[in-house]
Design an enzyme around this catalytic site. Structure first.
Site, short mmCIF file in Angstrom:
data_model
loop_
_atom_site.label_atom_id
_atom_site.label_comp_id
_atom_site.label_asym_id
_atom_site.label_seq_id
_atom_site.Cartn_x
_atom_site.Cartn_y
_atom_site.Cartn_z
N TYR A 109 -4.10 -2.86 -37.50
CA TYR A 109 -4.94 -4.00 -37.83
C TYR A 109 -5.93 -3.58 -38.92
O TYR A 109 -6.55 -2.51 -38.84
CB TYR A 109 -5.73 -4.49 -36.60
CG TYR A 109 -6.71 -5.59 -36.91
CD1 TYR A 109 -6.33 -6.93 -36.82
CD2 TYR A 109 -8.02 -5.31 -37.31
CE1 TYR A 109 -7.22 -7.95 -37.13
CE2 TYR A 109 -8.91 -6.32 -37.63
CZ TYR A 109 -8.52 -7.64 -37.53
OH TYR A 109 -9.40 -8.63 -37.83
N GLU A 198 -7.71 -10.85 -43.43
CA GLU A 198 -7.21 -10.19 -42.22
C GLU A 198 -5.73 -9.86 -42.40
O GLU A 198 -4.93 -10.76 -42.68
CB GLU A 198 -7.40 -11.10 -41.01
CG GLU A 198 -7.02 -10.44 -39.69
CD GLU A 198 -7.29 -11.34 -38.50
OE1 GLU A 198 -8.16 -11.00 -37.68
OE2 GLU A 198 -6.63 -12.40 -38.40
#
Length: 387
Positions: A109, A198
């Site tokens: 991530y 993101e």
């Protein structure tokens, strides 16, 4: 402003970030021609909606061959996806993204965002990619690493980037790619006024390459006027029609799920108004800030907007006049009420500039208005009135 995954990847590619080759499908008739641009034997078919959790809702599928691709695309196009971010009504899929499949070895991530509290750019990393980062934060917060970078013209230094990506334990070649990626994300935030980028997941393939496998971007609405190249990505199909209407009148409006419509001047006072409605046992139907210098036409538009919500059972107007004059608010409400049959209770609390004149305008009207002396009194009255 949110944009679609395929648009985010277009921007990433423009700034030199590694992404898979893909094509966007707006019409099912385009599939056969467009997939000729892709060289892989397997594909990933992705529904394009402004919401997370697409995979669990059936909006992301691995397709083993071209013959199955058209069939699966027909099934997905027009489907209503219900995820944890769409609400129970879901979102209809009106565009698809087909990209070359990747041989995934590891998932991470990575995000980059504006940290307003510190006035820095924050990079958030985790080895737990490919899943809800909120779940990771709740269950294993120690696996989320945040690094904050001072704003500077030349972006983060190599040492700062080394610190950001250290959690991933990349090899030498992967570090070179990651260094460029971090600089690219920083540049997008600065040069395109992005609030959030993101990448989830950021992957290492079995060929040891780094790829941004999924991407989400959000941009500062207050800066969008100077970013026409970003504004062109706006998809009105993904926005609430009432919020689109509000933007036409420069109203700060967010639709909520309650039954008491709110019209307030000032974001802080609007939040306090919603809080006190909840305190007295009900729920606000919206956040609506008419601003400090609203005209009666703008107020009338705001009033109509509130009444367009079928869930609204009552309205609370809470105005503290500084720049905003209470008589302007009153006249705007009166003008709107003449056009719309007001069939729900209306409580008005006016204070500040020209509040006496405003109260007089409302008192002389034929509207059934409950006057309140203060915010506490106003909340009590509107909650009681809709029981």
């Amino acid at each position: 402003m949110n944009i679609h995954e395929h648009q985010a990847k277009e921007i990433l590619k423009e700034f030199g970030a590694p992404v898979s080759e893909g094509v966007v499908i707006l019409s099912l008739n385009d599939i056969n021609d467009k997939i000729k641009k892709l060289s892989s034997k397997e594909f990933v078919l992705k529904a394009q909606i402004h919401a997370g959790g697409r995979g669990k809702a059936g909006g992301v599928k691995l397709i083993k061959n071209k013959s199955d691709l058209e069939k699966e695309a027909k099934s997905m196009m027009g489907k209503v996806l219900v995820t944890h971010q769409t609400g129970p009504e879901g979102k209809e899929v009106k565009r698809l993204y087909i990209e070359e499949a990747s041989n995934i070895l590891k998932e991470f991530y990575l995000s980059c965002l504006v940290d307003r509290e510190s006035s820095k750019i924050a990079f958030i990393c985790s080895t737990e990619g490919g899943m809800d980062i909120e779940k990771v934060a709740d269950e294993t917060p120690e696996k989320i690493i945040t690094n904050k970078i001072e704003l500077k013209d030349d972006g983060p230094t190599n040492d700062e980037i080394e610190n950001i990506i250290s959690v991933f334990k990349f090899d030498k070649n992967q570090k070179k790619t990651a260094l460029k990626l971090i600089k690219s994300l920083y540049k997008i935030v600065i040069e395109k006024d992005a609030n959030l980028i993101e990448i989830n997941p950021l992957i290492i393939t079995k060929e040891h390459k780094i790829i941004c496998l999924d991407a989400k971007m959000n941009f500062d609405d207050n800066a969008i006027f100077r970013r026409p190249e970003i504004l062109k990505f706006r998809d009105l199909n993904e926005e609430d029609p009432s919020e689109i209407e509000a933007s036409k009148h420069d109203l700060a409006y967010i639709k909520l799920n309650g039954s008491i419509g709110c019209m307030v001047n000032g974001a802080g006072l609007a939040m306090a108004t919603m809080d006190i409605i909840k305190l007295y046992g009900n729920e606000p139907a919206n956040f609506l800030d008419v601003g400090g210098g609203a005209t009666k036409e703008k107020v009338a538009a705001a009033f109509k907007l509130i009444l367009s919500d079928k869930n609204v059972k009552g309205i609370l107007i809470n105005i503290f006049g500084g720049i905003m004059r209470c008589d302007v608010i009153a006249q705007g409400v009166l003008d709107a009420a003449k056009e719309i049959d007001l069939s729900v209770p209306l409580v008005v609390r006016l204070a500040g500039t020209n509040f006496k004149e405003g109260k007089e305008i409302l008192d002389k009207s034929n509207l059934k208005i409950l006057s309140a002396s203060d915010l506490n009194d106003a909340a009590k009255k509107i909650v009681e009135a809709i029981k």
